[in-house]
Design a protein around this motif. Sequence first.
Motif, mmCIF file in Angstrom:
data_model
loop_
_atom_site.group_PDB
_atom_site.id
_atom_site.type_symbol
_atom_site.label_atom_id
_atom_site.label_comp_id
_atom_site.label_asym_id
_atom_site.label_seq_id
_atom_site.Cartn_x
_atom_site.Cartn_y
_atom_site.Cartn_z
ATOM 1 N N VAL A 132 0.866 -1.176 0.000
ATOM 2 C CA VAL A 132 0.000 0.000 0.000
ATOM 3 C C VAL A 132 0.900 1.222 0.000
ATOM 4 N N ASN A 133 0.550 2.215 -0.803
ATOM 5 C CA ASN A 133 1.331 3.442 -0.912
ATOM 6 C C ASN A 133 1.286 4.204 0.415
ATOM 7 N N PRO A 134 2.432 4.406 1.095
ATOM 8 C CA PRO A 134 2.420 5.106 2.384
ATOM 9 C C PRO A 134 1.890 6.529 2.278
ATOM 10 N N ALA A 135 2.199 7.230 1.193
ATOM 11 C CA ALA A 135 1.690 8.596 1.022
ATOM 12 C C ALA A 135 0.175 8.578 0.909
ATOM 13 N N GLY A 136 -0.348 7.581 0.244
ATOM 14 C CA GLY A 136 -1.797 7.449 0.129
ATOM 15 C C GLY A 136 -2.434 7.242 1.489
ATOM 16 N N PHE A 137 -1.793 6.438 2.325
ATOM 17 C CA PHE A 137 -2.338 6.211 3.666
ATOM 18 C C PHE A 137 -2.382 7.504 4.459
ATOM 19 N N VAL A 138 -1.296 8.270 4.459
ATOM 20 C CA VAL A 138 -1.234 9.494 5.260
ATOM 21 C C VAL A 138 -2.352 10.449 4.863
ATOM 22 N N ILE A 139 -2.485 10.713 3.582
ATOM 23 C CA ILE A 139 -3.486 11.670 3.107
ATOM 24 C C ILE A 139 -4.898 11.153 3.371
ATOM 25 N N HIS A 140 -5.178 9.942 2.968
ATOM 26 C CA HIS A 140 -6.538 9.424 3.049
ATOM 27 C C HIS A 140 -6.969 9.145 4.486
ATOM 28 N N SER A 141 -6.070 8.605 5.304
ATOM 29 C CA SER A 141 -6.446 8.325 6.693
ATOM 30 C C SER A 141 -6.759 9.616 7.435
ATOM 31 N N ALA A 142 -6.027 10.675 7.143
ATOM 32 C CA ALA A 142 -6.286 11.963 7.797
ATOM 33 C C ALA A 142 -7.702 12.433 7.517
ATOM 34 N N VAL A 143 -8.085 12.416 6.267
ATOM 35 C CA VAL A 143 -9.398 12.921 5.881
ATOM 36 C C VAL A 143 -10.504 11.993 6.367
ATOM 37 N N HIS A 144 -10.338 10.686 6.184
ATOM 38 C CA HIS A 144 -11.384 9.747 6.608
ATOM 39 C C HIS A 144 -11.627 9.809 8.119
ATOM 40 N N ARG A 145 -10.583 10.013 8.896
ATOM 41 C CA ARG A 145 -10.737 10.100 10.357
ATOM 42 C C ARG A 145 -11.440 11.383 10.775
ATOM 43 N N ALA A 146 -11.138 12.486 10.108
ATOM 44 C CA ALA A 146 -11.606 13.793 10.564
ATOM 45 C C ALA A 146 -12.933 14.243 9.977
ATOM 46 N N ARG A 147 -13.285 13.743 8.820
ATOM 47 C CA ARG A 147 -14.480 14.225 8.128
ATOM 48 C C ARG A 147 -15.476 13.082 7.913
ATOM 49 N N PRO A 148 -16.445 12.920 8.801
ATOM 50 C CA PRO A 148 -17.438 11.855 8.629
ATOM 51 C C PRO A 148 -18.178 11.941 7.293
ATOM 52 N N ASP A 149 -18.315 13.145 6.746
ATOM 53 C CA ASP A 149 -19.006 13.324 5.467
ATOM 54 C C ASP A 149 -18.133 12.954 4.273
ATOM 55 N N ALA A 150 -16.838 12.803 4.494
ATOM 56 C CA ALA A 150 -15.903 12.491 3.402
ATOM 57 C C ALA A 150 -15.708 10.982 3.309
ATOM 58 N N ALA A 151 -16.713 10.309 2.781
ATOM 59 C CA ALA A 151 -16.622 8.860 2.625
ATOM 60 C C ALA A 151 -15.637 8.492 1.529
#
Length: 193
Positions: free
Chosen positions: A83-102
């Motif tokens: 799994v791309n580590p950069a992808g994890f950092v960006i996507h995990s940040a948004v998915h954790r913080a924004r319930p509306d950002a599915a």
Amino acid sequence: MSDYTGGLQDERSLREDLAAAYRLIAHFDMTDLVYTHLSVRLPGEAHRFLVNPYGLLFEEVTASSLVVVDADGHPSQETSWPVNPAGFVIHSAVHRARPDAACVMHTHTLAGMTVAAQDCGILPLNQISMEFHGRVGFHSYEGIAADDNLSERERLVRDLGDNIGLILQNHGLMTVGETVAQTFYRIWYLEQA
């Protein structure tokens, strides 16, 4: 892509929708070979999401090849692809913080990187760009988003705020949405703007 009616989609539907989005991104030439990423959050409390396996071209991604990643960035299924580590950092940040950002989509297109290299961002010059006026944040470049720089997640979320998109300075574009279809619509039009 599946029709979204406001209810939770099951994992199979989300896999199919996200795989279709990968194919559309490839069709519209919005890829950077294997270096960009799209994700969709899976239902449940565990902050798990689907993301492309690192190394497959977007036109090669299928519903069954998508990888389930847990909140710590580890695949929570057996996979022969990293799994791309950069992808994890960006996507995990948004998915954790924004319930509306599915769903989160991030691209490195020539147009997107060109706009991201300018301090003025997207100028409100036409109907398409006006759709994003006051709805896109700006995130200063911090280098490649790597898993050894997890503190960047806080700044990404802060800079995204409650916007539908983000310009990542000297990097590219990102959009978020409640569904894969909505997020694709936004990234495609943000690219046009």
